[in-house]
Design an enzyme around this catalytic site. Structure first.
Site, PDB file in Angstrom:
ATOM      1  N   GLU A 250     -10.053   5.307   2.681  1.00  0.00           N
ATOM      2  CA  GLU A 250     -10.822   4.185   3.213  1.00  0.00           C
ATOM      3  C   GLU A 250      -9.841   3.062   3.522  1.00  0.00           C
ATOM      4  OE1 GLU A 250      -9.423   2.600  -0.301  1.00  0.00           O
ATOM      5  OE2 GLU A 250     -10.350   4.572  -0.090  1.00  0.00           O
TER       6      GLU A 250
ATOM      7  N   SER B 188       1.878  -9.746  -0.658  1.00  0.00           N
ATOM      8  CA  SER B 188       1.498  -8.338  -0.604  1.00  0.00           C
ATOM      9  C   SER B 188       1.629  -7.697   0.773  1.00  0.00           C
ATOM     10  CB  SER B 188       0.061  -8.168  -1.099  1.00  0.00           C
ATOM     11  OG  SER B 188      -0.836  -8.917  -0.302  1.00  0.00           O
TER      12      SER B 188
ATOM     13  N   LYS C 119       0.808  -1.217   0.000  1.00  0.00           N
ATOM     14  CA  LYS C 119       0.000   0.000   0.000  1.00  0.00           C
ATOM     15  C   LYS C 119       0.844   1.272   0.000  1.00  0.00           C
ATOM     16  CE  LYS C 119      -4.134  -1.925   0.167  1.00  0.00           C
ATOM     17  NZ  LYS C 119      -5.116  -1.771  -0.940  1.00  0.00           N
TER      18      LYS C 119
END
Length: 385
Positions: free
Chosen positions: A110, A371, A88
């Site tokens: 969000e 991830s 992210k």
């Protein structure tokens, strides 16, 4: 996987289905991103931040013991080793720099699993911005560690109590909030969803995963390109970034969704959160509730470019159950000393299942994007194991 067609379209998907009050804001983001992405100074500043703050490049790790057990050559692209613990940060640092360039003073975001929220809070602290993060009440309960991290970094965490109280509803509330705050705030969407230009922009900020992995595979593999490239898919940003590095190669692309949130595998054409894509729906066209043990995959749809890749047959999308994901997380921990996020464990679960069932031919080379790391899921795993 290049720039979308006119009006932000990937085939029949994408577009800018935004309320009138957000059309101009989206246009401004589009214009600013195009200018920034063409500016060597902006890209150089982002590259420096990704190197000195986020810790890029991330390594390509051979999973030796697991590979031997499965009969394939499995390599892990280690996004879990970035600062904040997931992919992210790649997108958020890009959008935070863009927000600063646009004169915005606050980031709105969000989050589901909390990793995007943590990355947003981190980038805001680094660049002297304010941050407001919307998070479903249910996700706040199961991701308490990340909620604390966000607040410690100075972000405001706003509980969302409507609907399923998960990622879909957090996204809806964040977009509603942006309507009244476009003058001083930038909406930092965390995945390849939303109105144009977000699906394209987020993919470009995440492309660094695939570009790095492409070069690392060329140096590490005899064939230079893996036979399979695998990544988990919720909205789909880590998968989009990974696939972008290999879309023009013979590698088979596989996106792995949660059984209860399979937008690409079982979704129908619809519009949600500003874009036209594939979403879980009932017979009346109402968005259905998604479910996943992994909060980051608890989303009822998929990004428009993934829907397009599915239609083209360039990528295949499969599903994995909660139990399979938990089993894969345990197996990776005990075989390789790596505790993965439950989102990433879905991708590994498919590799394990496909290798065991002969779907992956013996000796195949498999690149899998890990991830995120599993710290945030320890409380969930502790209840199950």
């Amino acid at each position: 996987m290049s720039e979308p067609r006119a009006r932000g379209r990937f085939g029949e998907y994408g577009g800018r289905y935004a309320p009138e009050s957000l059309v101009e804001a989206c246009r401004e983001v589009d214009e600013a991103f195009r200018e920034a992405w063409a500016d060597p100074g902006f890209r150089g500043a982002l590259a420096r931040l990704l190197a000195v703050h986020a810790g890029r490049p991330t390594p390509l790790t051979p999973a030796r013991r697991l590979s031997e057990a499965l009969g394939v050559q499995l390599y892990l692209k280690r996004e879990d080793l970035t600062h904040t613990g997931s992919h992210k940060i790649n997108n958020v640092l890009g959008q935070a720099l863009l927000a600063t360039r646009m004169g915005r003073r606050r980031l709105i975001a969000e989050t589901g699993a909390g990793q995007h929220g943590v990355a947003t809070a981190t980038a805001a602290a680094l660049l002297g911005l304010e941050a407001t993060v919307f998070m479903g009440e249910r996700d706040i309960e199961r991701q308490a560690l990340n909620v604390f991290r966000m607040r410690m970094l100075g972000a405001e965490v706003v509980p969302v109590t409507t609907g399923s109280r998960t990622l879909k509803d957090a996204t809806s509330e964040a977009m509603r909030h942006w309507v009244g705050a476009t003058g001083d705030s930038h909406y930092c969407i965390g995945s390849v969803i939303g109105p144009d230009p977000y699906p394209w922009m987020v993919r470009e900020f995440q492309r660094i995963i695939g570009d790095e992995a492409r070069g690392q595979c060329a140096a590490e593999l005899r064939t230079s390109v893996p036979d399979y490239v695998v990544a988990c898919v919720g909205g789909g940003s880590n998968a989009a970034g990974t696939f972008a590095g290999f879309a023009d190669t013979p590698a088979r692309l596989v996106g792995v969704e949660a059984e209860g949130g399979a937008g690409a595998a079982r979704g129908r054409l619809g519009v949600l959160h500003g874009c036209r894509s594939l979403f879980l729906q009932d017979d009346d066209g109402q968005i259905a509730q998604a479910h996943s043990i992994a909060a980051g995959l608890d989303y009822p749809g998929v990004g428009p470019e993934h829907a397009h890749l599915r239609d083209l047959g360039r990528a295949r999308y499969v599903t994995v159950t909660d139990d399979e994901a938990v089993g894969a997380a345990v197996r990776l921990a005990r075989a390789e000393g790596i505790v993965p996020a439950l989102e990433s464990a879905h991708a590994l679960a498919w590799v394990i299942r496909a290798a065991g069932g002969g779907e992956l031919p013996a000796g195949s080379t498999v690149l899998m994007t890990l991830s995120g790391r599993g710290d945030k899921d320890v409380s969930t795993l502790k209840e199950l194991l």
